[in-house]
Design an enzyme around this catalytic site. Structure first.
Site, mmCIF file in Angstrom:
data_model
loop_
_atom_site.group_PDB
_atom_site.id
_atom_site.type_symbol
_atom_site.label_atom_id
_atom_site.label_comp_id
_atom_site.label_asym_id
_atom_site.label_seq_id
_atom_site.Cartn_x
_atom_site.Cartn_y
_atom_site.Cartn_z
ATOM 1 N N LYS A 10 41.393 122.409 -40.101
ATOM 2 C CA LYS A 10 42.640 122.002 -39.073
ATOM 3 C C LYS A 10 43.748 123.496 -39.142
ATOM 4 C CE LYS A 10 43.949 118.323 -36.778
ATOM 5 N NZ LYS A 10 42.489 117.571 -36.456
ATOM 6 N N THR A 55 37.966 116.969 -39.863
ATOM 7 C CA THR A 55 38.934 117.780 -39.276
ATOM 8 C C THR A 55 40.962 116.592 -39.150
ATOM 9 O OG1 THR A 55 39.408 117.554 -36.854
ATOM 10 C CG2 THR A 55 38.207 118.939 -38.083
ATOM 11 N N ASP A 56 40.644 115.488 -38.411
ATOM 12 C CA ASP A 56 42.017 114.869 -39.069
ATOM 13 C C ASP A 56 41.802 114.159 -40.284
ATOM 14 O OD1 ASP A 56 43.532 113.099 -37.039
ATOM 15 O OD2 ASP A 56 42.825 111.257 -38.496
ATOM 16 N N ARG A 173 67.853 159.893 -36.238
ATOM 17 C CA ARG A 173 67.636 159.112 -34.782
ATOM 18 C C ARG A 173 68.196 157.251 -35.548
ATOM 19 N NH1 ARG A 173 61.008 158.563 -35.336
ATOM 20 N NH2 ARG A 173 60.675 158.432 -37.457
ATOM 21 N N VAL A 215 58.451 157.172 -41.229
ATOM 22 C CA VAL A 215 58.900 155.744 -41.618
ATOM 23 C C VAL A 215 56.853 155.840 -42.335
ATOM 24 C CG1 VAL A 215 57.661 153.229 -40.382
ATOM 25 C CG2 VAL A 215 58.744 155.204 -39.072
ATOM 26 N N GLN A 216 56.452 157.316 -42.176
ATOM 27 C CA GLN A 216 55.200 156.908 -43.466
ATOM 28 C C GLN A 216 55.781 156.905 -44.791
ATOM 29 O OE1 GLN A 216 55.260 158.544 -40.143
ATOM 30 N NE2 GLN A 216 53.340 158.095 -39.321
ATOM 31 N N ASN A 242 57.082 150.811 -34.955
ATOM 32 C CA ASN A 242 58.215 151.574 -34.608
ATOM 33 C C ASN A 242 59.011 151.055 -33.725
ATOM 34 O OD1 ASN A 242 60.290 153.839 -34.729
ATOM 35 N ND2 ASN A 242 59.532 155.075 -35.281
ATOM 36 N N HIS A 244 61.932 151.506 -31.081
ATOM 37 C CA HIS A 244 61.877 152.776 -30.389
ATOM 38 C C HIS A 244 63.980 152.354 -30.077
ATOM 39 C CE1 HIS A 244 58.703 154.927 -31.384
ATOM 40 N NE2 HIS A 244 57.940 154.231 -30.496
#
Length: 279
Positions: A10, A55-56, A173, A215-216, A242, A244
């Site tokens: 579920k 599933t209920d 930046r 970023v790496q 990223n 921008h």
């Protein structure tokens, strides 16, 4: 033809747990997915549902465990839910629980957090993922869409420059991302909420306080800091799109770019991912 693998359960079982055994209430809102695997082949290949837990019923069990453990932290709740299925149904061999939290923050009234009034916290959704059998389990905590930005101390230089390159290098930046991160537990911390908070605090401290050549590199340093701060974490996986912010050219209007006006855009975006673990 062979049935290679199967599971069912579920999804999007939404549950709000309110711990109210004192004047200061605690709220935890989750969207839970509970998936079962085991001796269910006949339901697929022969239409024999005799071993299928509806599933209920799975949804009802989520609600029952939530009521029985209103104060359990999310990681603990996932374990209790998996245990309920494994203890109750012999033919269930594996349980996969995924739970995503909707965060609520206490409203500040005259500078003090209120005991029972909350406002929706929109930045980042914590989650828990547990895969459990009777022999072993694997627990991951994490957050999706945690968005943060800094307006300087970030650059992008000395990259491959060829006929396909139009991006200009810069040593100053904006750096913004909406991070998805998950960390694998190797042992149980004294407090999951405090440990999870320490994970994010360590990562964001590096982000805010360290020059980013890309970023790496920043992601790697964030991962190192997390592992140093929280010894119960075995590894951390991060994905940082990223987001921008592009300088707006106002030279036609007699105004130069001074690092103050940008156009936000996140499509398309750079997608940077890594996992940092212990040696």
């Amino acid at each position: 033809m062979p049935l290679i693998r199967n599971s069912y359960g579920k999804g999007r079982v939404r549950i709000m747990r309110v711990k109210r055994d004192s004047a200061r209430h605690e709220v935890r809102e989750l969207s839970v997915q509970a998936m079962l695997s085991g001796d269910f082949d006949a339901a697929y290949t022969e239409g024999d549902n005799s071993k299928v837990v509806a599933t209920d019923s799975i949804k009802n069990i989520v609600n029952i465990v939530a009521r029985d453990h209103v104060g359990a932290e999310n990681e603990e709740f996932a374990g209790l839910l998996a245990k309920y299925f494994l203890d109750r149904y012999d033919h269930v061999s594996g349980v996969d629980i995924a739970a995503t939290e909707t965060k609520w923050t206490r409203i500040a009234v005259d500078g003090a957090p209120h005991d029972h009034a909350f406002v929706l916290d929109g930045n980042g959704k914590p989650f828990v993922e547990l895969s459990a059998t009777r022999e072993a389990s694997r627990l991951v905590s994490g957050v999706t869409g945690l968005t943060f930005l800094k307006t300087t101390q970030s650059g992008w230089e000395n990259y491959v420059f060829d006929e396909a390159t139009t991006l200009k290098p810069t040593a100053d930046r904006l750096f913004a991302t909406a991070m998805d991160a998950s960390w694998l537990w190797s042992s149980v911390p004294a407090s999951y909420p405090r440990a999870n908070a320490a994970v994010l605090a360590a990562a964001l401290k590096v982000f805010a306080g360290t020059y980013s050549p890309g970023v790496q590199n920043t992601m790697y340093l964030m991962g190192e800091a997390v592992l140093a701060a929280v010894p119960e974490v075995a590894e951390i996986t991060m994905a940082c799109p990223n987001k921008h912010y592009l300088p707006i050219d106002l030279s036609p209007f007699g105004r130069g770019f001074d690092g103050q006006v940008f156009t936000p855009t996140d499509e398309p975006h750079g997608q940077i991912e890594c996992t940092v673990g212990r040696g």
